[in-house]
Design a protein around this motif. Structure first.
Motif, PDB file in Angstrom:
ATOM      1  N   VAL A 236       0.832  -1.210   0.000  1.00 57.57           N
ATOM      2  CA  VAL A 236       0.000   0.000   0.000  1.00 57.57           C
ATOM      3  C   VAL A 236       0.863   1.255   0.000  1.00 57.57           C
ATOM      4  N   ARG A 237       1.952   1.224   0.766  1.00 58.69           N
ATOM      5  CA  ARG A 237       2.846   2.385   0.811  1.00 58.69           C
ATOM      6  C   ARG A 237       3.487   2.631  -0.556  1.00 58.69           C
ATOM      7  N   ILE A 238       3.901   1.563  -1.224  1.00 59.51           N
ATOM      8  CA  ILE A 238       4.502   1.692  -2.558  1.00 59.51           C
ATOM      9  C   ILE A 238       3.492   2.258  -3.547  1.00 59.51           C
ATOM     10  N   LEU A 239       2.268   1.744  -3.497  1.00 56.44           N
ATOM     11  CA  LEU A 239       1.218   2.224  -4.399  1.00 56.44           C
ATOM     12  C   LEU A 239       0.908   3.700  -4.159  1.00 56.44           C
TER      13      LEU A 239
ATOM     14  N   ILE B 226       1.047   3.189 -16.693  1.00 53.39           N
ATOM     15  CA  ILE B 226       0.564   1.818 -16.514  1.00 53.39           C
ATOM     16  C   ILE B 226      -0.148   1.621 -15.178  1.00 53.39           C
ATOM     17  N   ASN B 227      -0.274   2.689 -14.406  1.00 53.55           N
ATOM     18  CA  ASN B 227      -0.838   2.590 -13.070  1.00 53.55           C
ATOM     19  C   ASN B 227      -2.337   2.889 -13.100  1.00 53.55           C
ATOM     20  N   PRO B 228      -3.208   1.890 -12.893  1.00 54.73           N
ATOM     21  CA  PRO B 228      -4.653   2.152 -12.937  1.00 54.73           C
ATOM     22  C   PRO B 228      -5.114   3.126 -11.853  1.00 54.73           C
ATOM     23  N   ILE B 229      -4.461   3.085 -10.691  1.00 54.97           N
ATOM     24  CA  ILE B 229      -4.832   4.008  -9.616  1.00 54.97           C
ATOM     25  C   ILE B 229      -4.565   5.446 -10.046  1.00 54.97           C
TER      26      ILE B 229
ATOM     27  N   VAL C 230       5.509   4.950 -15.075  1.00 57.87           N
ATOM     28  CA  VAL C 230       4.927   4.545 -13.794  1.00 57.87           C
ATOM     29  C   VAL C 230       3.477   5.006 -13.707  1.00 57.87           C
ATOM     30  N   VAL C 231       3.212   6.207 -14.178  1.00 58.65           N
ATOM     31  CA  VAL C 231       1.855   6.735 -14.188  1.00 58.65           C
ATOM     32  C   VAL C 231       1.041   6.118 -15.320  1.00 58.65           C
TER      33      VAL C 231
ATOM     34  N   SER D   6       3.778   5.816  -5.583  1.00 61.36           N
ATOM     35  CA  SER D   6       3.962   5.662  -7.031  1.00 61.36           C
ATOM     36  C   SER D   6       2.747   6.170  -7.808  1.00 61.36           C
ATOM     37  N   SER D   7       1.756   6.669  -7.096  1.00 64.56           N
ATOM     38  CA  SER D   7       0.559   7.238  -7.717  1.00 64.56           C
ATOM     39  C   SER D   7       0.502   8.734  -7.426  1.00 64.56           C
ATOM     40  N   PRO D   8      -0.065   9.519  -8.328  1.00 63.01           N
ATOM     41  CA  PRO D   8      -0.110  10.973  -8.129  1.00 63.01           C
ATOM     42  C   PRO D   8      -1.180  11.397  -7.127  1.00 63.01           C
ATOM     43  N   ILE D   9      -1.021  10.938  -5.880  1.00 65.19           N
ATOM     44  CA  ILE D   9      -1.972  11.291  -4.830  1.00 65.19           C
ATOM     45  C   ILE D   9      -1.617  12.662  -4.258  1.00 65.19           C
ATOM     46  N   ILE D  10      -0.331  12.844  -3.932  1.00 66.12           N
ATOM     47  CA  ILE D  10       0.110  14.110  -3.346  1.00 66.12           C
ATOM     48  C   ILE D  10       1.078  14.839  -4.277  1.00 66.12           C
TER      49      ILE D  10
END
Length: 263
Positions: free
Chosen positions: A183-186, A209-212, A206-207, A189-193
């Motif tokens: 969860v920490r890696i996800l 291919i990342n569905p999140i 990374v972005v 690696s996602s544009p949350i912040i």
């Protein structure tokens, strides 16, 4: 033959609609049963997350940008649904092992109801998002009509994850210990912040291919930037997730006896 097995399994799930509603309600009640503020945490939790990251990134690091608070709240609220499903789904079948050993129930019910319970929490997070939009004067355009579509895509995506983790965790109990790190890696690696466009060119994949990442960006597109979401990415996520959900349900129908033995 396989089609008949799948059809019978889905009928067994449909017969237990009352149980599904009960499990969703009990999951919601259990989450904050012993907390002083109770259901108010559904509103307070995403709000506190925004305050923490806004202070860290915008105040201390002097980064961010225009309407960064709105950017943060959308990312954190959509992420919270994902992270809570990942963390809770590993226990969704194990939590009801005593019931499962006494009465026959389609085991897929448990991860499915857990995902829907967290969707209710997500809906409260949307109240905080709406509040931030009003406070900072960000007015969504007509593209906001796509919001239900994005929610449905994320729901199907999380159902696939939940069904997978719930089944695997029955046989590999250690997976729960790994999920904290996953969860920490996800998250990072996602544009949350952070904004996806700020990554160096060599790491942009990374972005991509990342569905999140696509889900979070879609929420921001329709609520903040007044543009249509990436329908191609959403279609791929929906199609792949629906295929996985169907495959996992079929696998459950054929292998539920293994779950009972493992419990």
């Amino acid at each position: 033959m396989s089609a008949n097995v799948m059809r019978q399994y889905m009928e067994e799930i449909k017969k237990r609609k009352d149980l599904i509603v009960y499990l969703i309600q009990s999951g919601l009640k259990a989450e904050h049963r012993n907390s002083y503020l109770g259901y108010f945490w559904w509103l307070l939790d995403p709000l506190l997350g925004v305050v923490v990251y806004y202070f860290l990134i915008s105040v201390i690091l002097d980064r961010g940008g225009e309407n960064f608070a709105v950017f943060l709240v959308i990312g954190l609220v959509s992420w919270r649904w994902t992270s809570t499903v990942i963390n809770s789904s590993a226990k969704s079948i194990l939590r009801y092992s005593s019931i499962i050993n006494q009465v026959y129930l389609p085991k897929a019910i448990f991860p499915v109801t857990g995902t829907f319970s967290q969707m209710v929490n997500f809906s409260f997070g949307l109240v905080i998002v709406a509040l931030f939009l009003v406070i900072f004067g960000v007015i969504p355009g007509w593209q906001a009509i796509y919001l239900p579509i994005i929610i449905i895509v994320q729901l199907v995506f999380l159902l696939a994850i939940s069904l997978f983790l719930a089944y695997v965790s029955v046989f590999i109990r250690d997976i729960e210990n790994l999920l904290t790190h996953v969860v920490r890696i996800l998250f990072y690696s996602s544009p949350i912040i952070w904004e996806g466009g700020r990554l160096p060119e060599e790491y942009q994949w990374v972005v991509d291919i990342n569905p999140i990442a696509h889900l979070v960006n879609s929420y921001r597109d329709v609520l903040m930037y007044q543009v249509s979401p990436n329908f191609l990415a959403l279609s791929i996520i929906l199609a792949a997730s629906a295929l996985f959900v169907f495959s996992f349900l079929y696998y459950y129908s054929k292998n539920e006896y293994k779950i009972i033995k493992a419990l």
